[in-house]
Structure formats: C-alpha cells, structure tokens
Design an enzyme around this catalytic site. Structure first.
Site, PDB file in Angstrom:
ATOM      1  CD  GLU A   1       1.986 -10.245  -0.499  1.00 53.70           C
ATOM      2  OE1 GLU A   1       1.944  -9.069  -0.895  1.00 53.70           O
ATOM      3  OE2 GLU A   1       1.152 -10.726   0.278  1.00 53.70           O
TER       4      GLU A   1
ATOM      5  CG  HIS B   1      -0.207 -11.292  -4.027  1.00 59.43           C
ATOM      6  ND1 HIS B   1      -1.031 -12.167  -3.361  1.00 59.43           N
ATOM      7  CD2 HIS B   1      -0.328 -10.103  -3.384  1.00 59.43           C
ATOM      8  CE1 HIS B   1      -1.640 -11.530  -2.379  1.00 59.43           C
ATOM      9  NE2 HIS B   1      -1.233 -10.284  -2.363  1.00 59.43           N
TER      10      HIS B   1
ATOM     11  NE  ARG C   1      -3.960  -2.053   2.167  1.00 60.92           N
ATOM     12  CZ  ARG C   1      -3.861  -3.385   2.266  1.00 60.92           C
ATOM     13  NH1 ARG C   1      -2.724  -3.951   2.590  1.00 60.92           N
ATOM     14  NH2 ARG C   1      -4.906  -4.136   2.021  1.00 60.92           N
TER      15      ARG C   1
ATOM     16  CG  ASP D   1      -2.607  -8.140   5.373  1.00 60.33           C
ATOM     17  OD1 ASP D   1      -1.551  -8.185   4.719  1.00 60.33           O
ATOM     18  OD2 ASP D   1      -3.693  -7.753   4.889  1.00 60.33           O
TER      19      ASP D   1
ATOM     20  CG  HIS E   1      -1.012  -5.502  -4.300  1.00 54.63           C
ATOM     21  ND1 HIS E   1       0.109  -5.393  -3.526  1.00 54.63           N
ATOM     22  CD2 HIS E   1      -1.799  -6.449  -3.700  1.00 54.63           C
ATOM     23  CE1 HIS E   1       0.026  -6.231  -2.502  1.00 54.63           C
ATOM     24  NE2 HIS E   1      -1.110  -6.870  -2.568  1.00 54.63           N
TER      25      HIS E   1
HETATM   26  C1  GAL Z   1      -1.929  -8.683   0.317  1.00 56.28           C
HETATM   27  C2  GAL Z   1      -2.246  -7.575   1.274  1.00 56.28           C
HETATM   28  C3  GAL Z   1      -3.630  -7.816   1.845  1.00 56.28           C
HETATM   29  C4  GAL Z   1      -4.647  -7.970   0.740  1.00 56.28           C
HETATM   30  C5  GAL Z   1      -4.176  -9.005  -0.254  1.00 56.28           C
HETATM   31  C6  GAL Z   1      -5.071  -9.099  -1.459  1.00 56.28           C
HETATM   32  O1  GAL Z   1      -0.681  -8.471  -0.250  1.00 56.28           O
HETATM   33  O2  GAL Z   1      -1.267  -7.541   2.285  1.00 56.28           O
HETATM   34  O3  GAL Z   1      -3.994  -6.757   2.711  1.00 56.28           O
HETATM   35  O4  GAL Z   1      -4.848  -6.731   0.121  1.00 56.28           O
HETATM   36  O5  GAL Z   1      -2.893  -8.689  -0.716  1.00 56.28           O
HETATM   37  O6  GAL Z   1      -6.362  -9.446  -1.130  1.00 56.28           O
END
Ligand code: GAL
Length: 374
Positions: free
Chosen positions: A339, A201, A105, A273, A130
C-alpha cells in the site's frame, strides 16, 4: 441530467463490449445494485495484451486482475468476491479497496491540526484504521468509463465526514496501459485544512488468488529504513535501519524466509505489517517502491509511487472464513499488500512527511502496479 444519462449509456455500452472476449469469471450482474440510492456496477478495463481489471464503484474496489504467467496462462491475482453481496456481508478485509481519508492507523483516533483537536471513530481498538467506520471503501463513487482501458471515479466527502474536517472532492483515475501497468492517480481538494492519505488495498497472490500462500514470493523493497511500531501498530516515531534485521528487503528475499524469526517487530505485527521508507532523493518523485517475483509462474510485479512510504502487509489477519471468488477460502498469509502511502499516524508525528492539505492546494498521488514475467 441529460449528460449523466449519456455517461451512463456510454459506460454500459463499454461494459457490454468488454464482456465479449473476456476471461473474467465474475458476472457484472452480480454487482448491479442500488446502494444509498446510487447505482453500483462492475466495470472492466482491458489492454491489447489481454490483461483485464474488473472494478466496482462500490468503494472503488479492484475486484479482479487477470495477468499471464510465463506460458501466457491468465490467472486472477487479487483477492475479492464474486458478487457485491460478498463485500457487503463479509468482515471488512479491505479487499481491493480505495482507502480514505486516511490509509493506515491514527493513534487513539485523535489528532490536532492548527490547534483544533479532531476525534475519529475507533474502529481498530485502540486506533482509527483506514478512514473509520464508513471510509471511502464503503462509499459509492461516481464513475465514468473514459475508454476501454480507463475509468474515472469521483467522490465528495462532506465536511466532518468520519470526523475529518473540510469538504473533500476526490478524483481517482484507473488506467491500464499497453505496458501492463495499472496506474492509479489521485487528486483532491479540501474546503478547510485537513489531513489526507489515500491508497489502494489490493491483496496480491501471484500464484493466483486462493492458490496457496505467498511465503515463497521473492520481495525486494527499495527501502533502507522502516518505521517500527508499538504493540498496537502505531509508529514509535523512530525511523530505523532495516539492515541486519528481517526487515532488510533491499535484495530479493522470500517473504517467508525470516517471518518466524524472534523479533519484537514481527511479534507486534504478527508477521510483516510495517511501513517502509522508500529510498528517494526527491520525496515527491515517482520511484520504485519494490517488486515481487513468484518463481513458479514467473509472474513479476513492480510497484512505483510518488508517496514516501509503502505498507508491506502479508495477510496475517486472513482466516479463510469468508469464501472468496470461485468459492476459494483466503487463508492465513495467502496474499500480500503493498500500500503506497504517507507514514501511519503522521498527523501525530510532526517529523514525518506532512499529510496536511490546505484549501487552494491540490493533493496529487500516483501508484503504478506493473506486471511482467521473468
Ligand atoms: C492493512 C493493515 C493491517 C490490517 C489490514 C486489514 O493495511 O496494515 O494491520 O489492518 O490492513 O486487515
């Protein structure tokens, strides 16, 4: 033109050979489609141990990854769809996707670089996530199958693509070694000063995708510290010790062991997360980020990276609405992501390792997912 026809021919020939002796359930035809006038396909990497990785050049996505358990039984351990349509129609979960220009983010979708303010799409209210609305996960990458175990993907992202400055030339290489390592390398150059944070991802479940949750997986992270977040998952700027909190994974712990603890950070993340700060003497050295062991199957995965951080996310947003491969729903917390990355929102945190890429510099990053059994 002639060269590109030759490359396409070689790629198709490799694809055809790869189809024989394959345990893959997905069909390459289900990925053969033109998008934005560019050809999309499925490519398969193999090694001598029977490991197979299927990749589509739509978003540079890892679609399938077959690895053995302790008895040699192959299972697909990544979440994804059986067809390109699956990826095009479903809500974006970033299954197996290449993420750019900025993994994670950026607060309120704004940042300043050399006194110029840039504005990005807010696609994860109130932040940008992303890479924005049409990030690298939704672009068709140029692709060359270099060998049975190696794929090269290239992308040109134009100046101000999704609001990011500089024309960016990206080369991403996927290689599957005979040591059962899936090696991802990134190289990039920009025509103007910019920020960049590329990652992959893939969502893993070492029982096999769609085979229950990952709460019993034992996670170990080579990280004494992590970056706590606010309620919108933007780092507060602090770098906190993990010791004595549910974020201490310095010894193997089941992902589910402390996930329901009363803890503000777990509440903000709806579970794990968070970005963990990898212990390393040299910030750019290739180092172990962490490992995951699933005792039933014996599958063991280690993650190595040149990046300073790793986002550990355990599928808190998965709802099981979109059916994945073989019609299996991917429910709440049925996968984890590791990630490798620079820290979230680094462009707004001068104290974090820099994500600035200037003309003449070469961005380099490497991530290795290594599979074995115990
Ligand atoms: C991750 C992120 C989560 C969510 C996910 C996608 O990389 O840390 O918060 O956004 O991607 O659903």
């Amino acid at each position: 033109m002639k060269l590109s026809i030759f490359i396409l021919f070689v790629a198709i020939a490799f694809g055809a050979c790869n189809q024989k002796n394959s345990n893959l359930t997905i069909k390459p035809e289900a990925f053969h489609q033109l998008i934005d006038g560019q050809q999309v396909d499925l490519f398969v990497l193999k090694n001598k141990n029977g490991i197979e990785i299927a990749v589509t050049n739509y978003g540079g996505r890892v679609v399938s990854l077959l690895v053995p358990d302790k008895n040699g039984k192959m299972e697909d351990v990544v979440l994804g769809y059986d067809s390109l349509d699956g990826y095009l129609k479903a809500d974006e979960e970033y299954f197996g996707a290449s993420i750019g220009r900025y993994g994670n983010r950026i607060a309120k979708g704004t940042f300043k670089l050399d006194s110029i303010e840039y504005k990005l799409a807010i696609n994860n209210t109130p932040n940008s996530l992303h890479g924005g609305v049409k990030g690298f996960c939704k672009k068709v990458w140029g692709v060359t199958q270099k060998a049975e175990n190696e794929l090269e993907l290239v992308l040109v992202s134009l100046d101000m693509d999704e609001g990011y400055p500089g024309e960016l030339q990206v080369t991403m290489n996927y290689k599957l070694t005979d040591n059962n390592e899936f090696v991802i390398t990134y190289k990039a150059e920009s025509s103007k000063p910019t920020v960049l944070n590329l990652t992959n991802h893939s969502y893993f479940n070492l029982h096999g995708a769609g085979n229950g949750d990952v709460m019993d997986h034992l996670l170990q992270l080579n990280a004494d510290k992590y970056t706590p977040v606010d309620s919108t998952l933007i780092p507060t700027g602090n770098i906190d010790p993990a010791a004595g909190t549910p974020f201490d994974f310095t010894k193997p712990v089941a992902i589910g062991a402390r996930i329901k603890d009363q803890n503000e950070q777990l509440r903000f993340g709806l579970g794990y997360d968070h970005n963990f700060v990898i212990n390393k003497a040299d910030e750019k050295a290739l180092a172990l980020a962490g490992s995951v062991y699933e005792p039933q199957s014996g599958r063991y995965m280690e993650v190595f990276t040149t990046e300073p951080g790793v986002q550990f996310y355990c599928g808190n947003f998965l709802k099981g609405i979109n059916l994945g491969k073989q019609g299996k729903p991917y429910k709440y917390r049925t996968a984890f992501c590791l990630e490798t990355q620079h820290f979230p929102d680094s462009p707004n945190h001068p104290d974090f390792p820099s994500v600035v890429l200037r003309p003449g510099q070469i961005y380099n990053s490497e991530c290795i997912y290594k599979f074995s059994v115990k």
